[in-house]
Design a protein around this motif. Structure first.
Motif, PDB file in Angstrom:
ATOM      1  N   TRP A  17      -5.111   0.126  -3.099  1.00  0.00           N
ATOM      2  CA  TRP A  17      -4.647  -1.006  -2.532  1.00  0.00           C
ATOM      3  C   TRP A  17      -5.620  -2.350  -2.697  1.00  0.00           C
ATOM      4  O   TRP A  17      -5.175  -3.333  -1.960  1.00  0.00           O
TER       5      TRP A  17
ATOM      6  N   THR B 286       0.718  -4.042   1.114  1.00  0.00           N
ATOM      7  CA  THR B 286       1.949  -3.157   0.750  1.00  0.00           C
ATOM      8  C   THR B 286       2.901  -3.960  -0.338  1.00  0.00           C
ATOM      9  O   THR B 286       2.526  -4.907  -0.413  1.00  0.00           O
ATOM     10  N   SER B 287       3.659  -3.152  -1.082  1.00  0.00           N
ATOM     11  CA  SER B 287       4.402  -3.761  -2.113  1.00  0.00           C
ATOM     12  C   SER B 287       5.598  -4.646  -1.432  1.00  0.00           C
ATOM     13  O   SER B 287       6.280  -5.238  -2.137  1.00  0.00           O
TER      14      SER B 287
ATOM     15  N   ASN C  99       2.589   3.925   4.279  1.00  0.00           N
ATOM     16  CA  ASN C  99       1.568   2.934   4.039  1.00  0.00           C
ATOM     17  C   ASN C  99       1.215   2.403   5.674  1.00  0.00           C
ATOM     18  O   ASN C  99       0.964   1.214   5.484  1.00  0.00           O
TER      19      ASN C  99
ATOM     20  N   SER D 107      -3.871  -6.766   7.262  1.00  0.00           N
ATOM     21  CA  SER D 107      -4.260  -5.659   6.763  1.00  0.00           C
ATOM     22  C   SER D 107      -5.189  -4.925   7.763  1.00  0.00           C
ATOM     23  O   SER D 107      -6.225  -5.439   8.305  1.00  0.00           O
TER      24      SER D 107
END
Length: 259
Positions: free
Chosen positions: A49, A13-14, A103, A40
């Protein structure tokens, strides 16, 4: 007093770059070893992603090298997703970001709440979309003389001892005949070199404990909350008790929690 091993969860994720930046900052301040754990899910390696997921090790090791830190990279067991496979029980402090519905499928489901309730170490949880800023200059310690609050206060001592200001917040404290629990805790923290200011909120029936805490945060211009986490079995539908759940899922600043 310092944290010697700090663990940061990494994902596609960001939010990961800013979480890693904070982890590096804290590791440098405490002279700690930094452990990066890839949490993850398999689905993170598909679609938009996948490049971020595949590049987590390089991102972590490059930041480690740039900061001149000792550390290790690990990959969580993606098959079980259980908290025991996430290495959290080998750290003094865990850094995570609260899950977000957009997410959540990219991050193993034990992060962060099952880890918080099961691993036995404090978890510093960042809100989604958090942007880098100082953490730990002004700390509000949510206190209610419980086991969980006591554990959180002691787990946070390495941060409390470095803070410029620490505020001991208590909602509707009991009117003790002999000794005040907030005063006793403030005296105890001073033995550790932590000067404490008190902030009490009477229960007039017009504010919840969380609303009162947010009012304290605004008034004190705080950048970190320290709080105990009240929870039930991880198998239960609600992992956290009501006040803790409201706090962890709605707060807009970092919060260190212990269970």
């Amino acid at each position: 007093m310092s944290y010697r091993d700090i663990l940061v969860f990494l994902d596609a994720t960001s939010d990961t770059p800013v979480r890693l930046e904070l982890a590096v900052t804290l590791a440098r301040q405490h002279g700690a070893r930094l452990l990066g754990v890839d949490v993850s899910t398999p689905s993170a390696f598909d679609g938009q992603w996948k490049d971020s997921a595949a590049g987590l090790q390089d991102l972590f090791l490059s930041q480690l090298d740039r900061a001149g830190l000792n550390g290790e990279f690990r990959i969580a067991d993606r098959d079980t997703g259980a908290w025991k496979a996430l290495y959290a029980h080998f750290a003094d402090l865990v850094i995570a970001t609260q899950r977000h519905e957009t997410n959540a499928d990219l991050v193993l489901p034990a992060v962060p709440e099952e880890v918080l309730l099961s691993a036995g170490v404090p978890v510093l949880i960042l809100p989604p979309g958090w942007r880098p800023r100082p953490v730990g200059k002004t700390i509000v310690l949510a206190w209610n003389a419980s086991r969980e609050a006591t554990r959180a206060a002691h787990d946070a001592l390495p941060l409390l001892s470095r803070a410029e200001k620490v505020v001991l917040f208590e909602f509707a404290p009991q009117a003790d005949r002999l000794d005040s629990a907030p005063r006793l805790m403030a005296d105890h923290l001073r033995r550790h070199g932590v000067e404490v200011e008190s902030f009490t909120w009477p229960d007039a029936g017009d504010s919840s404990p969380v609303d009162a805490l947010f009012a304290c945060l605004d008034q004190e211009d705080a950048d970190l909350i320290v709080s105990g986490a009240f929870g039930h079995s991880p198998m239960a539908e609600a992992l956290l008790g009501g006040v803790s759940r409201d706090l962890i899922r709605n707060v807009s600043m970092p919060i260190l929690m212990s269970h």
